[in-house]
Enzyme design. Structure first.
Site, PDB file in Angstrom:
ATOM      1  N   CYS A   1       7.426  -8.659  -9.147  1.00 27.32           N
ATOM      2  CA  CYS A   1       6.168  -8.561  -8.101  1.00 27.32           C
ATOM      3  C   CYS A   1       5.835  -9.961  -7.385  1.00 27.32           C
ATOM      4  O   CYS A   1       5.813 -10.950  -8.063  1.00 27.32           O
ATOM      5  CB  CYS A   1       4.945  -8.331  -8.959  1.00 27.32           C
TER       6      CYS A   1
HETATM    7  N1  NDP Z   1       1.470  -2.643  -9.699  1.00 29.59           N
HETATM    8  C1  NDP Z   1       1.469  -3.358  -8.750  1.00 29.59           C
HETATM    9  O1  NDP Z   1       1.050  -4.575  -8.797  1.00 29.59           O
HETATM   10  C2  NDP Z   1       2.121  -2.897  -7.466  1.00 29.59           C
HETATM   11  C3  NDP Z   1       2.993  -1.989  -7.666  1.00 29.59           C
HETATM   12  N2  NDP Z   1       3.791  -1.481  -6.315  1.00 29.59           N
HETATM   13  C4  NDP Z   1       4.539  -0.373  -6.530  1.00 29.59           C
HETATM   14  O2  NDP Z   1       5.337  -0.151  -5.114  1.00 29.59           O
HETATM   15  C5  NDP Z   1       5.403   1.302  -4.900  1.00 29.59           C
HETATM   16  C6  NDP Z   1       5.027   1.280  -3.517  1.00 29.59           C
HETATM   17  O3  NDP Z   1       3.543   1.403  -3.667  1.00 29.59           O
HETATM   18  P1  NDP Z   1       2.711   1.666  -2.129  1.00 29.59           P
HETATM   19  O4  NDP Z   1       3.150   0.786  -1.155  1.00 29.59           O
HETATM   20  O5  NDP Z   1       1.385   1.838  -2.571  1.00 29.59           O
HETATM   21  O6  NDP Z   1       3.229   3.211  -2.073  1.00 29.59           O
HETATM   22  P2  NDP Z   1       3.676   3.961  -0.630  1.00 29.59           P
HETATM   23  O7  NDP Z   1       4.499   3.305   0.231  1.00 29.59           O
HETATM   24  O8  NDP Z   1       3.894   5.534  -0.947  1.00 29.59           O
HETATM   25  O9  NDP Z   1       2.202   3.851   0.037  1.00 29.59           O
HETATM   26  C7  NDP Z   1       1.223   4.933  -0.131  1.00 29.59           C
HETATM   27  C8  NDP Z   1       0.270   5.166   0.787  1.00 29.59           C
HETATM   28  O10 NDP Z   1      -1.101   3.995   0.818  1.00 29.59           O
HETATM   29  C9  NDP Z   1      -0.987   3.169   1.966  1.00 29.59           C
HETATM   30  N3  NDP Z   1      -1.257   1.649   1.283  1.00 29.59           N
HETATM   31  C10 NDP Z   1      -0.207   0.808   0.841  1.00 29.59           C
HETATM   32  N4  NDP Z   1      -0.794  -0.319   0.181  1.00 29.59           N
HETATM   33  C11 NDP Z   1      -2.050  -0.269   0.628  1.00 29.59           C
HETATM   34  C12 NDP Z   1      -3.128  -1.040   0.495  1.00 29.59           C
HETATM   35  N5  NDP Z   1      -3.188  -2.273  -0.101  1.00 29.59           N
HETATM   36  N6  NDP Z   1      -4.395  -0.953   0.908  1.00 29.59           N
HETATM   37  C13 NDP Z   1      -4.400   0.553   1.548  1.00 29.59           C
HETATM   38  N7  NDP Z   1      -3.492   1.353   1.793  1.00 29.59           N
HETATM   39  C14 NDP Z   1      -1.794   1.041   1.330  1.00 29.59           C
HETATM   40  C15 NDP Z   1       0.446   3.215   2.633  1.00 29.59           C
HETATM   41  O11 NDP Z   1       0.300   3.123   3.962  1.00 29.59           O
HETATM   42  P3  NDP Z   1       0.626   1.698   4.481  1.00 29.59           P
HETATM   43  O12 NDP Z   1       2.115   1.373   3.978  1.00 29.59           O
HETATM   44  O13 NDP Z   1       0.995   2.003   6.151  1.00 29.59           O
HETATM   45  O14 NDP Z   1      -0.083   0.659   4.501  1.00 29.59           O
HETATM   46  C16 NDP Z   1       0.793   4.751   2.420  1.00 29.59           C
HETATM   47  O15 NDP Z   1       0.009   5.473   3.169  1.00 29.59           O
HETATM   48  C17 NDP Z   1       4.566   1.978  -5.916  1.00 29.59           C
HETATM   49  O16 NDP Z   1       5.465   2.448  -7.030  1.00 29.59           O
HETATM   50  C18 NDP Z   1       3.628   0.993  -6.696  1.00 29.59           C
HETATM   51  O17 NDP Z   1       3.457   1.086  -8.011  1.00 29.59           O
HETATM   52  C19 NDP Z   1       3.597  -2.155  -5.150  1.00 29.59           C
HETATM   53  C20 NDP Z   1       2.931  -3.279  -5.018  1.00 29.59           C
HETATM   54  C21 NDP Z   1       1.921  -3.872  -6.079  1.00 29.59           C
HETATM   55  N1  LIG Z   2       3.600  -6.276  -6.829  1.00 31.87           N
HETATM   56  C1  LIG Z   2       4.682  -5.384  -7.199  1.00 31.87           C
HETATM   57  N2  LIG Z   2       4.731  -4.532  -8.542  1.00 31.87           N
HETATM   58  C2  LIG Z   2       5.549  -3.950  -8.952  1.00 31.87           C
HETATM   59  C3  LIG Z   2       6.704  -3.545  -8.065  1.00 31.87           C
HETATM   60  N3  LIG Z   2       7.501  -2.937  -8.540  1.00 31.87           N
HETATM   61  C4  LIG Z   2       6.740  -2.586  -9.820  1.00 31.87           C
HETATM   62  N4  LIG Z   2       5.776  -3.110  -9.813  1.00 31.87           N
HETATM   63  C5  LIG Z   2       5.043  -3.271 -11.195  1.00 31.87           C
HETATM   64  O1  LIG Z   2       5.538  -4.210 -12.188  1.00 31.87           O
HETATM   65  C6  LIG Z   2       5.325  -3.277 -13.528  1.00 31.87           C
HETATM   66  C7  LIG Z   2       6.504  -3.846 -14.435  1.00 31.87           C
HETATM   67  O2  LIG Z   2       6.061  -5.059 -14.692  1.00 31.87           O
HETATM   68  P1  LIG Z   2       6.966  -5.955 -15.865  1.00 31.87           P
HETATM   69  O3  LIG Z   2       6.434  -7.483 -15.811  1.00 31.87           O
HETATM   70  O4  LIG Z   2       7.182  -5.317 -16.918  1.00 31.87           O
HETATM   71  O5  LIG Z   2       8.385  -6.222 -15.319  1.00 31.87           O
HETATM   72  C8  LIG Z   2       5.633  -1.919 -13.101  1.00 31.87           C
HETATM   73  O6  LIG Z   2       5.211  -0.972 -13.922  1.00 31.87           O
HETATM   74  C9  LIG Z   2       4.637  -1.742 -11.768  1.00 31.87           C
HETATM   75  O7  LIG Z   2       3.399  -1.443 -12.016  1.00 31.87           O
HETATM   76  C10 LIG Z   2       6.627  -4.168  -6.957  1.00 31.87           C
HETATM   77  O8  LIG Z   2       7.714  -4.023  -5.931  1.00 31.87           O
HETATM   78  N5  LIG Z   2       5.727  -5.081  -6.322  1.00 31.87           N
END
Ligand code: NDP
Ligand SMILES: Nc1nc2c(ncn2[C@@H]2O[C@H](COP(=O)(O)O)[C@@H](O)[C@H]2O)c(=O)[nH]1
Length: 327
Positions: free
Chosen positions: A175
């Site tokens: 991340c």
């Molecule tokens: N657990 C974590 O810390 C994180 C996990 N991830 C993982 O990455 C993958 C992609 O995630 P995600 O980008 O949400 O999925 P998507 O690319 O499917 O986006 C989902 C929707 O939410 C919008 N969106 C995304 N981020 C935000 C935000 N910060 N605020 C408001 N709207 C938002 C997007 O629009 P637009 O792209 O136009 O903004 C889109 O419409 C997932 O599997 C997720 O679990 C990603 C980052 C952090």
């Molecule tokens: N900020 C982001 N978080 C992500 C992304 N892809 C996955 N994830 C999150 O990480 C955990 C796994 O964490 P680990 O420490 O066990 O390796 C996963 O379940 C998601 O919630 C990403 O691209 N950006």
């Protein structure tokens, strides 16, 4: 919010053992109306789980959540798992097509046992609307919603109908959210889990930041019913990531779901790729996790997972590793 800390800052305090052997300790957990061998679920990421691994986990009594990055395969996946008599556990997003997919499941009378809404910033109307949509059309599915990092978010998603919430914004190994945005629970994930768990009235999944098997016990102590893990499950023989050889050593790729490698473009990138040294078979890791957790339960002075919930702990800022390397 009082003191913050993370996994490496905490040690759980041992209590008198009540078992003759660690094998008496039961690591199983009830979650969403089903019993699983461990309170652990491999991350729903493309380099961590695929259909083969999902079948293996379900057949062997482990919880799994299939990722959502091959959306066109999900309907058949649900049918195939249920035809085998296995739990169907899938992920969805929140874009328009995902609403249609849920409608399609309903039209075909398919009720996946678990549906996880997998979004970076889960405290949003987009997720609340999707929870309501699923609950209206497929009321029998257990809905996990996330990811969040505050008690307000947990309460709002629960109130919208989520059956469990997933906590963790930015603590993951691949991340870069914390660096790119300045936000998240990276560096204080365990304290965030405790903060959220105090507000929760339904189960919580701790997601991200698990670096050792002991961190699973710590997650349970601070309120997790289930623990989602990516990096510790990467690099296995069965892992879907590509294999890479360097200096006679085998590595497997592990990349973030918001990385350019997943997205296919450099837009709103919040994840990176790394190479994890080859670890052997997945089952060996699962067995070792179970044995280590059995040991944790014995140190808690009990014989069941929930006995960890009440142990005392100390905060030992930045000192427990004392220069040691885990693996
Ligand atoms: N657990 C974590 O810390 C994180 C996990 N991830 C993982 O990455 C993958 C992609 O995630 P995600 O980008 O949400 O999925 P998507 O690319 O499917 O986006 C989902 C929707 O939410 C919008 N969106 C995304 N981020 C935000 C935000 N910060 N605020 C408001 N709207 C938002 C997007 O629009 P637009 O792209 O136009 O903004 C889109 O419409 C997932 O599997 C997720 O679990 C990603 C980052 C952090
Ligand atoms: N900020 C982001 N978080 C992500 C992304 N892809 C996955 N994830 C999150 O990480 C955990 C796994 O964490 P680990 O420490 O066990 O390796 C996963 O379940 C998601 O919630 C990403 O691209 N950006």
């Amino acid at each position: 919010m009082d003191t913050v800390f993370d996994y490496e800052d905490i040690q759980l305090i041992p209590a008198k053992s009540i078992v003759k052997s660690r094998s008496e300790c039961d690591t199983s957990v009830e979650f969403g109306g089903h019993k699983f061998k461990l309170p652990v679920v491999p991350a729903n990421m493309q380099t961590i789980i695929d259909e083969k691994i999902a079948i293996f986990l379900a057949e062997n009594g482990y919880f799994y959540i299939m990722h959502r990055f091959q959306p066109e395969t999900r309907l058949d996946f649900v049918k195939d798992m249920q035809a085998r008599g296995l739990i169907a556990s899938i992920s969805v997003g929140v874009k328009e097509g995902e609403y249609e997919f849920v409608q399609q499941l309903a039209d075909e009378n398919l009720t996946p046992e678990f549906i996880t809404i997998d979004i970076a910033h889960g405290h949003s109307n987009a997720v609340i609307d999707m929870i309501k949509h699923i609950k209206k059309l497929i009321p029998g599915s257990f809905v996990i919603a996330g990811n969040v990092g505050t008690p307000e978010a947990v309460r709002e998603l629960e109130h919208a109908g989520a059956d469990a919430t997933k906590v963790g914004i930015g603590p993951g190994k691949v991340c870069i959210t914390k660096i790119k945005t300045g936000f998240g629970t990276g560096g204080w994930q365990l304290a965030a889990l405790r903060w959220c768990a105090k507000a929760a009235s339904k189960p919580i999944i701790a997601d991200g930041g698990i670096r050792t098997h002991g961190d699973i016990a710590k997650s349970v102590r601070f309120g997790a019913s289930m623990v989602m893990i990516g990096s510790l499950f990467a690099g296995h023989e069965e892992s879907p990531g590509e294999t890479f050889e360097k200096d006679g050593k085998c590595f497997k790729e592990y990349f973030g779901s918001a990385s350019e490698f997943q997205k296919g473009e450099r837009k709103n990138v919040e994840g990176k790729k790394m190479y994890v040294e080859h670890k052997g078979k997945l089952i060996d890791t699962l067995i070792e996790m179970e044995q280590d957790l059995q040991s944790s339960i014995s140190y808690a002075g009990g014989n069941k997972l929930k006995d960890i919930r009440t142990v005392d702990y100390v905060v030992v800022k930045n000192s427990i590793f004392n220069g040691d390397k885990i693996y």
